[in-house]
Design an enzyme around this catalytic site. Structure first.
Site, PDB file in Angstrom:
ATOM      1  N   HIS A 218      32.018  25.691  -3.244  1.00  0.00           N
ATOM      2  CA  HIS A 218      31.520  24.718  -2.280  1.00  0.00           C
ATOM      3  C   HIS A 218      32.514  24.461  -1.155  1.00  0.00           C
ATOM      4  O   HIS A 218      32.393  23.488  -0.426  1.00  0.00           O
ATOM      5  CB  HIS A 218      31.145  23.414  -2.981  1.00  0.00           C
ATOM      6  CG  HIS A 218      29.987  23.554  -3.921  1.00  0.00           C
ATOM      7  ND1 HIS A 218      29.454  22.510  -4.632  1.00  0.00           N
ATOM      8  CD2 HIS A 218      29.249  24.647  -4.266  1.00  0.00           C
ATOM      9  CE1 HIS A 218      28.434  22.948  -5.377  1.00  0.00           C
ATOM     10  NE2 HIS A 218      28.307  24.238  -5.176  1.00  0.00           N
TER      11      HIS A 218
ATOM     12  N   ASP B 196      31.955  24.930  -8.021  1.00  0.00           N
ATOM     13  CA  ASP B 196      32.006  23.687  -7.235  1.00  0.00           C
ATOM     14  C   ASP B 196      33.070  23.877  -6.149  1.00  0.00           C
ATOM     15  O   ASP B 196      33.332  25.006  -5.753  1.00  0.00           O
ATOM     16  CB  ASP B 196      32.293  22.499  -8.172  1.00  0.00           C
ATOM     17  CG  ASP B 196      31.713  21.199  -7.620  1.00  0.00           C
ATOM     18  OD1 ASP B 196      32.020  20.872  -6.469  1.00  0.00           O
ATOM     19  OD2 ASP B 196      30.953  20.513  -8.328  1.00  0.00           O
TER      20      ASP B 196
END
Ligand SMILES: *[C@@H]1O[C@H](CO)[C@@H](O)[C@H](O)[C@H]1NC(C)=O
Length: 394
Positions: free
Chosen positions: A243, A220
Protein backbone atom coordinates in the site's frame (compact mmCIF):
# COMPACT_ATOMS: atom_id res chain seq x y z
CA UNK A 1 65.85 -5.34 40.73
CA UNK A 2 68.21 -3.65 38.29
CA UNK A 3 67.16 -0.57 36.48
CA UNK A 4 67.86 -2.15 33.10
CA UNK A 5 65.36 -4.95 33.61
CA UNK A 6 62.27 -2.99 34.50
CA UNK A 7 61.38 -1.84 30.95
CA UNK A 8 61.34 -5.49 29.86
CA UNK A 9 59.16 -6.47 32.81
CA UNK A 10 56.84 -3.56 32.13
CA UNK A 11 56.50 -4.62 28.51
CA UNK A 12 55.75 -8.20 29.54
CA UNK A 13 53.13 -7.11 32.02
CA UNK A 14 51.49 -4.86 29.42
CA UNK A 15 51.34 -7.66 26.87
CA UNK A 16 49.72 -9.97 29.41
CA UNK A 17 47.19 -7.35 30.45
CA UNK A 18 46.41 -6.47 26.85
CA UNK A 19 45.90 -10.07 25.75
CA UNK A 20 43.64 -10.87 28.68
CA UNK A 21 41.42 -7.93 27.71
CA UNK A 22 41.40 -9.03 24.07
CA UNK A 23 40.62 -12.63 24.97
CA UNK A 24 37.75 -11.66 27.25
CA UNK A 25 36.11 -9.63 24.54
CA UNK A 26 33.70 -10.34 23.00
CA UNK A 27 31.95 -13.31 24.54
CA UNK A 28 29.95 -15.45 22.16
CA UNK A 29 26.95 -17.52 23.12
CA UNK A 30 25.92 -20.07 20.54
CA UNK A 31 22.25 -20.93 20.98
CA UNK A 32 22.92 -24.54 19.98
CA UNK A 33 25.41 -24.90 22.84
CA UNK A 34 22.61 -23.71 25.09
CA UNK A 35 20.18 -26.36 23.89
CA UNK A 36 18.55 -24.96 20.74
CA UNK A 37 17.77 -27.51 18.02
CA UNK A 38 18.04 -26.60 14.34
CA UNK A 39 15.26 -29.00 13.32
CA UNK A 40 12.43 -26.47 12.91
CA UNK A 41 10.27 -28.37 15.42
CA UNK A 42 11.86 -28.54 18.83
CA UNK A 43 10.94 -25.56 20.94
CA UNK A 44 14.14 -23.50 21.26
CA UNK A 45 12.59 -20.61 23.19
CA UNK A 46 14.41 -21.40 26.45
CA UNK A 47 17.81 -21.64 24.74
CA UNK A 48 17.35 -18.23 23.12
CA UNK A 49 16.25 -16.74 26.43
CA UNK A 50 19.28 -18.29 28.16
CA UNK A 51 21.60 -16.77 25.55
CA UNK A 52 19.91 -13.40 25.98
CA UNK A 53 20.15 -13.52 29.78
CA UNK A 54 23.89 -14.22 29.59
CA UNK A 55 24.58 -11.59 26.92
CA UNK A 56 22.48 -9.03 28.76
CA UNK A 57 24.35 -9.62 32.02
CA UNK A 58 27.75 -9.44 30.35
CA UNK A 59 29.98 -6.55 31.41
CA UNK A 60 31.63 -6.60 27.98
CA UNK A 61 30.40 -6.75 24.43
CA UNK A 62 28.56 -10.00 23.82
CA UNK A 63 27.50 -11.91 20.74
CA UNK A 64 24.63 -14.34 20.39
CA UNK A 65 25.20 -16.63 17.46
CA UNK A 66 22.44 -18.53 15.65
CA UNK A 67 23.92 -21.03 13.21
CA UNK A 68 22.28 -22.27 10.01
CA UNK A 69 19.09 -24.33 10.34
CA UNK A 70 15.51 -23.69 11.37
CA UNK A 71 14.75 -22.79 14.97
CA UNK A 72 11.20 -22.97 16.25
CA UNK A 73 10.41 -20.25 18.76
CA UNK A 74 7.35 -19.23 20.73
CA UNK A 75 7.20 -15.65 21.96
CA UNK A 76 10.63 -14.41 23.02
CA UNK A 77 10.95 -11.25 25.13
CA UNK A 78 14.46 -9.83 24.89
CA UNK A 79 14.08 -7.48 27.81
CA UNK A 80 16.52 -4.93 29.15
CA UNK A 81 17.95 -2.94 30.65
CA UNK A 82 21.20 -4.83 30.22
CA UNK A 83 24.67 -4.46 31.72
CA UNK A 84 26.12 -4.71 28.25
CA UNK A 85 25.37 -1.94 25.81
CA UNK A 86 26.96 -3.81 22.93
CA UNK A 87 25.00 -6.96 22.19
CA UNK A 88 25.28 -8.37 18.74
CA UNK A 89 22.91 -11.05 17.49
CA UNK A 90 24.30 -12.72 14.44
CA UNK A 91 21.93 -15.06 12.61
CA UNK A 92 22.80 -17.50 9.86
CA UNK A 93 19.63 -19.53 10.25
CA UNK A 94 15.86 -19.11 10.11
CA UNK A 95 13.68 -18.42 13.12
CA UNK A 96 10.28 -20.04 12.74
CA UNK A 97 7.10 -18.89 14.48
CA UNK A 98 4.29 -21.26 15.48
CA UNK A 99 2.09 -21.87 12.45
CA UNK A 100 -0.86 -22.33 14.79
CA UNK A 101 -1.81 -18.68 15.33
CA UNK A 102 -3.47 -19.63 18.62
CA UNK A 103 -0.02 -20.05 20.19
CA UNK A 104 0.93 -16.37 19.88
CA UNK A 105 -2.73 -15.38 20.08
CA UNK A 106 -3.04 -11.71 20.91
CA UNK A 107 0.60 -11.25 21.96
CA UNK A 108 1.87 -7.89 20.74
CA UNK A 109 4.87 -9.48 19.17
CA UNK A 110 6.67 -12.72 18.48
CA UNK A 111 10.24 -11.44 18.96
CA UNK A 112 10.24 -8.34 21.15
CA UNK A 113 13.14 -6.20 22.33
CA UNK A 114 12.32 -3.67 25.01
CA UNK A 115 14.37 -1.26 27.11
CA UNK A 116 17.61 -2.19 25.40
CA UNK A 117 20.49 0.09 24.42
CA UNK A 118 23.08 -0.93 21.84
CA UNK A 119 21.74 -4.03 20.10
CA UNK A 120 22.83 -5.09 16.62
CA UNK A 121 20.85 -7.71 14.76
CA UNK A 122 22.37 -9.01 11.56
CA UNK A 123 21.42 -11.58 8.97
CA UNK A 124 18.80 -14.24 9.32
CA UNK A 125 15.32 -15.03 8.15
CA UNK A 126 12.29 -14.54 10.38
CA UNK A 127 9.42 -16.72 9.23
CA UNK A 128 6.18 -15.54 10.82
CA UNK A 129 4.12 -18.42 9.31
CA UNK A 130 1.18 -16.09 8.92
CA UNK A 131 -0.82 -17.87 6.25
CA UNK A 132 -3.16 -19.58 8.73
CA UNK A 133 -4.09 -16.31 10.40
CA UNK A 134 -4.53 -14.52 7.06
CA UNK A 135 -6.93 -17.25 5.95
CA UNK A 136 -8.88 -16.87 9.20
CA UNK A 137 -9.11 -13.09 8.74
CA UNK A 138 -10.02 -13.35 5.08
CA UNK A 139 -12.74 -15.92 5.73
CA UNK A 140 -14.76 -13.21 7.47
CA UNK A 141 -15.76 -15.66 10.19
CA UNK A 142 -14.43 -13.43 12.92
CA UNK A 143 -12.92 -14.83 16.12
CA UNK A 144 -9.41 -14.51 14.74
CA UNK A 145 -6.78 -13.01 17.03
CA UNK A 146 -5.29 -9.77 15.74
CA UNK A 147 -1.94 -11.52 15.48
CA UNK A 148 1.60 -10.72 16.58
CA UNK A 149 4.16 -8.39 15.05
CA UNK A 150 7.18 -10.43 13.97
CA UNK A 151 9.92 -8.17 15.39
CA UNK A 152 9.38 -5.22 17.70
CA UNK A 153 11.74 -2.76 19.32
CA UNK A 154 10.13 -0.69 22.04
CA UNK A 155 11.53 1.91 24.42
CA UNK A 156 15.03 1.24 23.18
CA UNK A 157 17.92 3.11 21.64
CA UNK A 158 21.01 2.68 19.48
CA UNK A 159 19.72 -0.26 17.49
CA UNK A 160 21.09 -1.56 14.20
CA UNK A 161 19.31 -4.15 12.08
CA UNK A 162 20.94 -5.26 8.85
CA UNK A 163 20.66 -8.00 6.27
CA UNK A 164 17.47 -9.34 7.80
CA UNK A 165 14.61 -10.99 5.93
CA UNK A 166 11.12 -11.13 7.37
CA UNK A 167 8.58 -13.28 5.61
CA UNK A 168 4.91 -14.06 6.08
CA UNK A 169 4.39 -12.13 9.27
CA UNK A 170 1.10 -12.69 11.08
CA UNK A 171 0.64 -8.95 11.61
CA UNK A 172 3.22 -6.16 11.05
CA UNK A 173 6.70 -7.39 10.13
CA UNK A 174 8.85 -4.89 12.04
CA UNK A 175 7.72 -2.26 14.55
CA UNK A 176 9.83 0.52 16.06
CA UNK A 177 7.96 2.08 18.96
CA UNK A 178 9.31 4.60 21.46
CA UNK A 179 12.90 4.34 20.24
CA UNK A 180 15.83 6.62 19.53
CA UNK A 181 18.58 6.17 16.96
CA UNK A 182 17.60 3.06 15.02
CA UNK A 183 19.25 2.14 11.75
CA UNK A 184 17.81 -0.50 9.46
CA UNK A 185 19.64 -1.48 6.33
CA UNK A 186 19.27 -4.20 3.69
CA UNK A 187 15.96 -5.35 5.05
CA UNK A 188 13.84 -7.64 2.95
CA UNK A 189 10.15 -8.12 3.63
CA UNK A 190 8.03 -10.57 1.71
CA UNK A 191 4.41 -11.54 2.16
CA UNK A 192 1.45 -12.09 -0.13
CA UNK A 193 -0.02 -8.95 -1.70
CA UNK A 194 -3.38 -9.88 -0.19
CA UNK A 195 -2.20 -10.68 3.32
CA UNK A 196 -4.07 -8.46 5.80
CA UNK A 197 -2.30 -5.99 8.16
CA UNK A 198 1.17 -7.15 7.24
CA UNK A 199 2.84 -3.71 7.16
CA UNK A 200 6.54 -3.98 6.37
CA UNK A 201 8.09 -1.51 8.80
CA UNK A 202 6.05 0.63 11.18
CA UNK A 203 7.63 3.53 13.07
CA UNK A 204 5.94 5.55 15.80
CA UNK A 205 6.85 7.68 18.82
CA UNK A 206 10.47 7.42 17.73
CA UNK A 207 13.21 9.80 16.71
CA UNK A 208 16.27 9.32 14.53
CA UNK A 209 15.14 6.21 12.67
CA UNK A 210 16.88 5.48 9.34
CA UNK A 211 15.70 2.88 6.83
CA UNK A 212 18.09 2.24 3.94
CA UNK A 213 18.46 -0.02 0.90
CA UNK A 214 15.45 -2.20 1.56
CA UNK A 215 13.01 -4.19 -0.52
CA UNK A 216 9.49 -4.57 0.76
CA UNK A 217 6.63 -6.50 -0.79
CA UNK A 218 3.61 -7.14 1.40
CA UNK A 219 -0.17 -6.91 1.79
CA UNK A 220 -0.37 -3.57 3.60
CA UNK A 221 1.85 -0.46 3.82
CA UNK A 222 5.49 -1.10 2.89
CA UNK A 223 6.38 1.49 5.51
CA UNK A 224 3.84 3.08 7.83
CA UNK A 225 4.64 6.10 9.95
CA UNK A 226 2.55 6.63 13.05
CA UNK A 227 2.08 9.46 15.55
CA UNK A 228 5.23 10.83 17.16
CA UNK A 229 7.68 9.84 14.43
CA UNK A 230 10.30 12.59 14.07
CA UNK A 231 13.61 12.91 12.21
CA UNK A 232 12.91 9.86 10.09
CA UNK A 233 15.02 9.15 7.01
CA UNK A 234 14.01 6.60 4.39
CA UNK A 235 16.30 6.06 1.42
CA UNK A 236 16.50 3.63 -1.47
CA UNK A 237 13.44 1.53 -0.79
CA UNK A 238 11.66 -0.63 -3.37
CA UNK A 239 7.99 -1.14 -2.53
CA UNK A 240 5.55 -3.55 -4.13
CA UNK A 241 3.23 -5.22 -3.82
CA UNK A 242 1.79 -3.18 -0.97
CA UNK A 243 0.00 0.00 0.00
CA UNK A 244 3.00 2.31 -0.40
CA UNK A 245 4.84 4.49 2.07
CA UNK A 246 2.27 6.07 4.32
CA UNK A 247 2.25 8.66 7.05
CA UNK A 248 -0.78 7.60 9.05
CA UNK A 249 -3.31 6.83 9.87
CA UNK A 250 -2.97 9.91 12.08
CA UNK A 251 -5.60 11.52 14.25
CA UNK A 252 -7.28 8.45 15.61
CA UNK A 253 -6.80 9.85 19.11
CA UNK A 254 -7.96 13.30 20.10
CA UNK A 255 -4.65 13.91 21.87
CA UNK A 256 -1.80 12.68 19.77
CA UNK A 257 1.90 13.37 19.09
CA UNK A 258 2.66 14.86 15.69
CA UNK A 259 4.87 13.68 12.86
CA UNK A 260 7.73 15.96 11.93
CA UNK A 261 10.79 16.02 9.67
CA UNK A 262 10.34 12.93 7.52
CA UNK A 263 12.40 12.41 4.36
CA UNK A 264 11.64 9.72 1.80
CA UNK A 265 14.27 9.82 -0.93
CA UNK A 266 14.88 7.47 -3.85
CA UNK A 267 12.01 5.04 -3.78
CA UNK A 268 10.33 2.90 -6.40
CA UNK A 269 6.73 1.76 -6.23
CA UNK A 270 5.64 -1.12 -8.42
CA UNK A 271 1.95 -1.93 -8.80
CA UNK A 272 1.16 -0.59 -5.35
CA UNK A 273 -2.14 0.80 -4.08
CA UNK A 274 -0.47 4.10 -3.11
CA UNK A 275 2.87 5.75 -3.66
CA UNK A 276 3.54 8.40 -1.06
CA UNK A 277 0.52 9.00 1.14
CA UNK A 278 -0.50 11.00 4.18
CA UNK A 279 -3.66 9.74 5.78
CA UNK A 280 -5.70 10.88 8.75
CA UNK A 281 -8.95 9.92 10.36
CA UNK A 282 -11.88 12.24 9.75
CA UNK A 283 -12.29 13.05 13.41
CA UNK A 284 -11.17 15.57 16.02
CA UNK A 285 -7.48 15.46 16.98
CA UNK A 286 -4.59 17.75 17.79
CA UNK A 287 -2.19 15.69 15.67
CA UNK A 288 -0.11 17.09 12.82
CA UNK A 289 2.30 16.23 10.03
CA UNK A 290 4.84 18.83 8.96
CA UNK A 291 8.20 19.25 7.23
CA UNK A 292 7.82 16.23 5.02
CA UNK A 293 9.91 15.65 1.90
CA UNK A 294 9.10 13.04 -0.74
CA UNK A 295 11.91 13.07 -3.27
CA UNK A 296 13.18 11.09 -6.29
CA UNK A 297 10.37 8.56 -6.55
CA UNK A 298 9.46 6.38 -9.50
CA UNK A 299 5.87 5.16 -9.78
CA UNK A 300 5.10 2.15 -11.92
CA UNK A 301 1.40 1.57 -12.40
CA UNK A 302 0.49 2.88 -8.96
CA UNK A 303 -3.19 3.48 -8.16
CA UNK A 304 -2.67 6.68 -6.11
CA UNK A 305 0.89 7.90 -6.65
CA UNK A 306 0.55 11.11 -4.61
CA UNK A 307 -2.20 11.16 -2.02
CA UNK A 308 -3.33 13.09 1.03
CA UNK A 309 -6.50 11.57 2.44
CA UNK A 310 -7.92 13.25 5.51
CA UNK A 311 -11.28 11.53 5.39
CA UNK A 312 -10.33 8.05 6.53
CA UNK A 313 -13.26 6.47 8.31
CA UNK A 314 -13.50 2.75 7.70
CA UNK A 315 -17.05 1.41 7.69
CA UNK A 316 -18.13 4.94 8.66
CA UNK A 317 -17.60 4.03 12.30
CA UNK A 318 -16.44 6.47 14.97
CA UNK A 319 -16.34 9.57 12.77
CA UNK A 320 -19.47 10.13 10.69
CA UNK A 321 -20.01 13.78 9.93
CA UNK A 322 -16.72 14.78 11.54
CA UNK A 323 -13.68 16.36 9.93
CA UNK A 324 -10.02 15.72 10.64
CA UNK A 325 -8.32 17.91 13.21
CA UNK A 326 -4.89 16.90 11.92
CA UNK A 327 -2.95 19.81 10.45
CA UNK A 328 -0.79 18.96 7.44
CA UNK A 329 1.78 21.53 6.38
CA UNK A 330 5.05 21.96 4.51
CA UNK A 331 4.99 18.85 2.38
CA UNK A 332 7.29 18.83 -0.64
CA UNK A 333 7.06 16.46 -3.60
CA UNK A 334 10.22 16.70 -5.69
CA UNK A 335 11.24 14.74 -8.78
CA UNK A 336 8.43 12.23 -8.83
CA UNK A 337 7.59 10.56 -12.09
CA UNK A 338 6.10 7.49 -13.66
CA UNK A 339 2.69 6.02 -14.30
CA UNK A 340 -0.60 6.04 -12.46
CA UNK A 341 -3.04 3.15 -12.70
CA UNK A 342 -5.96 5.56 -12.24
CA UNK A 343 -6.82 8.85 -13.88
CA UNK A 344 -6.25 10.97 -10.77
CA UNK A 345 -2.54 10.69 -10.01
CA UNK A 346 -2.32 13.59 -7.56
CA UNK A 347 -5.01 13.92 -4.93
CA UNK A 348 -5.05 16.26 -1.97
CA UNK A 349 -8.24 15.68 0.00
CA UNK A 350 -7.58 17.82 3.05
CA UNK A 351 -9.52 18.82 6.14
CA UNK A 352 -12.05 21.63 5.78
CA UNK A 353 -11.25 22.66 9.33
CA UNK A 354 -7.45 22.55 8.93
CA UNK A 355 -6.66 22.97 5.23
CA UNK A 356 -3.31 21.64 4.05
CA UNK A 357 -0.79 24.43 3.64
CA UNK A 358 2.69 24.74 2.17
CA UNK A 359 2.24 21.89 -0.29
CA UNK A 360 5.00 22.11 -2.91
CA UNK A 361 5.15 20.23 -6.17
CA UNK A 362 8.45 20.43 -8.01
CA UNK A 363 9.32 18.47 -11.15
CA UNK A 364 6.50 15.99 -11.04
CA UNK A 365 5.42 14.06 -14.10
CA UNK A 366 2.79 11.35 -13.84
CA UNK A 367 0.96 9.77 -16.73
CA UNK A 368 -2.17 7.67 -17.03
CA UNK A 369 -2.31 5.31 -20.02
CA UNK A 370 0.45 7.35 -21.61
CA UNK A 371 -1.66 10.51 -21.35
CA UNK A 372 -1.44 13.34 -18.91
CA UNK A 373 -3.05 12.28 -15.62
CA UNK A 374 -5.32 14.46 -13.47
CA UNK A 375 -4.95 16.26 -10.17
CA UNK A 376 -7.61 16.96 -7.60
CA UNK A 377 -7.42 19.33 -4.65
CA UNK A 378 -9.80 20.00 -1.79
CA UNK A 379 -8.79 22.47 0.94
CA UNK A 380 -5.16 22.42 -0.14
CA UNK A 381 -2.86 25.38 -0.73
CA UNK A 382 0.70 25.56 -1.96
CA UNK A 383 2.93 26.17 -4.96
CA UNK A 384 4.34 24.41 -7.97
CA UNK A 385 7.69 24.92 -9.62
CA UNK A 386 9.67 23.38 -12.44
CA UNK A 387 7.84 20.98 -14.74
CA UNK A 388 4.65 19.74 -13.12
CA UNK A 389 2.19 17.44 -14.84
CA UNK A 390 -0.63 17.03 -14.06
CA UNK A 391 -0.62 20.77 -13.55
CA UNK A 392 -1.34 21.56 -9.97
CA UNK A 393 -4.79 22.32 -8.70
CA UNK A 394 -3.17 24.16 -5.81
C1 LIG B 1 15.69 16.07 10.40
O1 LIG B 1 16.01 14.70 10.44
C2 LIG B 1 17.32 14.39 10.00
C3 LIG B 1 17.47 12.88 10.07
O2 LIG B 1 16.50 12.29 9.27
C4 LIG B 1 18.34 15.08 10.86
O3 LIG B 1 19.63 14.81 10.38
C5 LIG B 1 18.09 16.55 10.86
O4 LIG B 1 18.95 17.17 11.76
C6 LIG B 1 16.64 16.83 11.28
N1 LIG B 1 16.36 18.26 11.16
C7 LIG B 1 15.93 18.96 12.16
C8 LIG B 1 15.67 20.41 11.87
O5 LIG B 1 15.72 18.50 13.28
Amino acid sequence: MGNQRSPLLLALVSVLLYSSVVLADPVTYNVVSLGAKADGETDSTQAFLAAWTKACASENAATIYVPAGRFYLRQVAFNGPCSSNAISISIDGTLVAPSDYGVLGDSDNWLGFSHVDGVTLSGGILDGQGTGLWACKSSGKGNCPSGATTLEFSNSKNIVVSGLTSQNSQMFHIVVNGCENVKMQDIKVTADGNSPNTDGIHVQLSSGVTILDSKIGTGDDCISIGPGATNLWIENVACGPGHGISIGSLGKESNEAGVQNVTVTTATFTGTQNGVRIKSWGRASNGFARNILFQHAVMMNVQNPILIDQNYCPDNKGCPGQVSGVKISDVTYQDIHGSSATEVAVKFDCSSENPCSGIRLENVKLTYQNQVAEASCTHAAGTTSGFVQPTGCL
